[in-house]
Motif scaffolding. Structure first.
Motif, mmCIF file in Angstrom:
data_model
loop_
_atom_site.group_PDB
_atom_site.id
_atom_site.type_symbol
_atom_site.label_atom_id
_atom_site.label_comp_id
_atom_site.label_asym_id
_atom_site.label_seq_id
_atom_site.Cartn_x
_atom_site.Cartn_y
_atom_site.Cartn_z
ATOM 1 N N ARG A 319 16.583 68.808 79.193
ATOM 2 C CA ARG A 319 16.065 70.058 78.629
ATOM 3 C C ARG A 319 15.348 69.819 77.296
ATOM 4 O O ARG A 319 15.240 70.717 76.478
ATOM 5 C CB ARG A 319 17.195 71.073 78.425
ATOM 6 N N ARG A 320 14.851 68.646 77.123
ATOM 7 C CA ARG A 320 14.118 68.324 75.892
ATOM 8 C C ARG A 320 12.625 68.313 76.196
ATOM 9 O O ARG A 320 11.937 67.305 76.070
ATOM 10 C CB ARG A 320 14.580 66.973 75.330
ATOM 11 N N TRP A 321 12.118 69.466 76.581
ATOM 12 C CA TRP A 321 10.703 69.582 76.925
ATOM 13 C C TRP A 321 9.802 69.317 75.718
ATOM 14 O O TRP A 321 8.665 68.883 75.873
ATOM 15 C CB TRP A 321 10.412 70.983 77.476
ATOM 16 N N GLU A 322 10.335 69.589 74.531
ATOM 17 C CA GLU A 322 9.537 69.365 73.335
ATOM 18 C C GLU A 322 9.303 67.885 73.063
ATOM 19 O O GLU A 322 8.443 67.524 72.246
ATOM 20 C CB GLU A 322 10.211 70.019 72.114
ATOM 21 N N ILE A 323 10.070 67.020 73.737
ATOM 22 C CA ILE A 323 9.921 65.570 73.558
ATOM 23 C C ILE A 323 9.347 64.914 74.810
ATOM 24 O O ILE A 323 8.533 63.985 74.729
ATOM 25 C CB ILE A 323 11.281 64.927 73.203
ATOM 26 N N SER A 324 9.752 65.403 75.981
ATOM 27 C CA SER A 324 9.393 64.722 77.237
ATOM 28 C C SER A 324 7.892 64.709 77.509
ATOM 29 O O SER A 324 7.409 63.871 78.272
ATOM 30 C CB SER A 324 10.120 65.378 78.415
ATOM 31 N N TRP A 325 7.119 65.609 76.880
ATOM 32 C CA TRP A 325 5.669 65.622 77.102
ATOM 33 C C TRP A 325 5.008 64.320 76.653
ATOM 34 O O TRP A 325 3.902 63.985 77.097
ATOM 35 C CB TRP A 325 5.016 66.798 76.374
ATOM 36 N N VAL A 326 5.713 63.580 75.782
ATOM 37 C CA VAL A 326 5.170 62.307 75.293
ATOM 38 C C VAL A 326 4.967 61.321 76.447
ATOM 39 O O VAL A 326 4.170 60.383 76.355
ATOM 40 C CB VAL A 326 6.115 61.706 74.227
ATOM 41 N N ILE A 327 5.685 61.540 77.553
ATOM 42 C CA ILE A 327 5.550 60.657 78.716
ATOM 43 C C ILE A 327 4.092 60.577 79.181
ATOM 44 O O ILE A 327 3.610 59.504 79.571
ATOM 45 C CB ILE A 327 6.450 61.157 79.872
ATOM 46 N N TRP A 328 3.358 61.710 79.128
ATOM 47 C CA TRP A 328 2.008 61.736 79.683
ATOM 48 C C TRP A 328 1.013 60.884 78.908
ATOM 49 O O TRP A 328 0.313 60.071 79.519
ATOM 50 C CB TRP A 328 1.521 63.184 79.782
ATOM 51 N N PRO A 329 0.904 61.016 77.583
ATOM 52 C CA PRO A 329 -0.029 60.114 76.884
ATOM 53 C C PRO A 329 0.359 58.645 77.011
ATOM 54 O O PRO A 329 -0.514 57.778 77.125
ATOM 55 C CB PRO A 329 0.028 60.589 75.421
ATOM 56 N N ILE A 334 -0.617 53.245 79.564
ATOM 57 C CA ILE A 334 -0.100 52.193 80.454
ATOM 58 C C ILE A 334 -1.001 52.036 81.681
ATOM 59 O O ILE A 334 -1.286 50.911 82.117
ATOM 60 C CB ILE A 334 1.348 52.525 80.889
ATOM 61 N N TRP A 335 -1.474 53.168 82.230
ATOM 62 C CA TRP A 335 -2.366 53.080 83.391
ATOM 63 C C TRP A 335 -3.662 52.364 83.043
ATOM 64 O O TRP A 335 -4.176 51.585 83.845
ATOM 65 C CB TRP A 335 -2.661 54.462 83.964
ATOM 66 N N ALA A 336 -4.194 52.633 81.845
ATOM 67 C CA ALA A 336 -5.415 51.948 81.422
ATOM 68 C C ALA A 336 -5.183 50.428 81.377
ATOM 69 O O ALA A 336 -6.051 49.649 81.788
ATOM 70 C CB ALA A 336 -5.853 52.451 80.045
ATOM 71 N N ALA A 337 -3.995 50.029 80.910
ATOM 72 C CA ALA A 337 -3.672 48.596 80.866
ATOM 73 C C ALA A 337 -3.544 48.015 82.273
ATOM 74 O O ALA A 337 -4.040 46.935 82.580
ATOM 75 C CB ALA A 337 -2.380 48.379 80.087
ATOM 76 N N ILE A 338 -2.877 48.765 83.167
ATOM 77 C CA ILE A 338 -2.718 48.299 84.545
ATOM 78 C C ILE A 338 -4.073 48.168 85.228
ATOM 79 O O ILE A 338 -4.360 47.185 85.929
ATOM 80 C CB ILE A 338 -1.818 49.276 85.342
ATOM 81 N N TYR A 339 -4.944 49.171 85.016
ATOM 82 C CA TYR A 339 -6.272 49.157 85.625
ATOM 83 C C TYR A 339 -7.087 47.962 85.120
ATOM 84 O O TYR A 339 -7.797 47.316 85.894
ATOM 85 C CB TYR A 339 -6.997 50.464 85.306
#
Length: 347
Positions: A319-329, A334-339
């Motif tokens: 229930r820590r939505w105010e923190i979990s959004w950090v996952i997206w950036p 990480i995807w840019a590095a994988i690509y």
């Protein structure tokens, strides 16, 4: 100057369109377009016909590097004199285009204009959906914090419940907007994935529209990026003034709101700018990059589905939505590095 460039030059000197040249040769306009885009070369009899139409020798057409235009002699051309040159040229072109031929699509002026009009009509709506996704946790964060500090007459569970309802409503509306507007692009998906050959005049039209759009694009993109950077100022202000924890919650809400506004502008302008790049096969939509994207599209789908599952799982459990959004950036970086690693391994 190669064969394709010579055909384009000679055709324009005559003032002919691809359709008019095709009519004289009794072939389709697409065949002429393939020659001029280096996707194929004509048969020997067509080479002879071209030399007669343009008043040049067959050697001039087939040999790279010749710029002058020697006039065609009166006698019948001797095909054995240039047969080896033609065969060599054809083999080179054929080997380069063999894999691409099946995925090449021809874009008419009507299709290109329809695509640009669709983008223009939906870009703001798609950006609005992304805006709703980003601000969706604000009500949950705000009500939970205010309930915890007794600012509103709600229990923490009631505040969390109301916040989750608003969050899901915003997400649902955003998803519906994306689905409704996304279906409008079902006929244009090939622009992002396949190699395209533009009908005569389409490239000039797209290039002109892009140049007219550049000023607005740079201005609004600058504002959008600026809002994202400045969004942390309210939170840093609360830290600098050593305010209570409630003000930190307000700061997080301001971060999400300003980021949402910035991202709205970036997605809006980026969608329109990207449409020009897709038509002109520039930027992230060059043929080389599209081939790489086709190769790794399965990896991308699996990756982002996994990230979504992780985000939802962590958010609902903690229930820590105010923190979990950090996952997206973080996931984006990480995807840019994988690509980049996948692209390097391909090279």
């Amino acid at each position: 100057m190669d064969f394709a460039e010579k055909i384009i030059m000679l055709r324009k000197q005559k003032g002919w369109s691809q359709e008019e040249l095709a009519t004289q040769l009794d072939i389709s306009r697409q065949s002429v377009s393939k020659w001029e885009s280096r996707m194929s070369v004509p048969d020997l009899d067509k080479v002879i016909k071209l030399s007669e139409i343009f008043g040049v020798t067959t050697d001039y057409l087939l040999k790279d590097g010749e710029v002058s235009q020697p006039m065609l002699k009166e006698e019948t051309p001797n095909t054995s004199a240039y047969e080896n040159t033609y065969t060599e040229l054809n083999c080179e072109k054929q080997s380069a285009c063999e894999e691409e031929e099946d995925s090449v699509r021809y874009v008419t002026m009507k299709e290109a204009q329809g695509y640009l009009d669709t983008i223009s009509g939906t870009a703001k709506k798609i950006a609005g959906a992304v805006f709703l996704f980003i601000i969706s946790p604000i009500t949950l964060i705000l009500l939970s914090g205010m309930a915890e500090y007794g600012v509103v007459p709600l229990s923490e569970n009631s505040a969390s419940g109301l916040g989750l309802i608003v969050l899901l409503l915003f997400v649902a509306v955003g998803v519906m907007i994306l689905i409704f507007n996304g279906t409008k692009f079902s006929g244009f998906e090939y622009l992002e994935k396949e190699d395209v050959v533009l009908e005569s005049g389409v490239r000039e039209m797209a290039q002109r529209c892009k140049e007219e759009f550049e000023g607005q694009y740079r201005k609004i993109m600058t504002i959008g990026i600026g809002l994202c950077i400045l969004s942390v100022i309210p939170l840093f202000t609360a830290l600098a003034l050593d305010l209570s924890d409630l003000y930190y919650i307000y700061g997080v809400c301001f971060i999400l709101l300003l980021c949402a506004l910035g991202v709205f502008l970036i997605v809006w302008m980026g969608s329109i700018h990207g449409s020009f790049q897709k038509l002109l096969e520039e930027g992230d939509y060059t043929r080389k990059k599209k081939r790489i994207a086709r190769k790794y599209q399965g990896v991308a789908g699996a990756y982002w589905c996994t990230i979504t599952a992780v985000y939802l799982g962590i958010s609902f459990l903690t229930r820590r939505w105010e923190i979990s959004w950090v996952i997206w950036p973080c996931a984006g970086v990480i995807w840019a590095a994988i690509y980049a690693i996948l692209s390097a391994s391909k090279k």
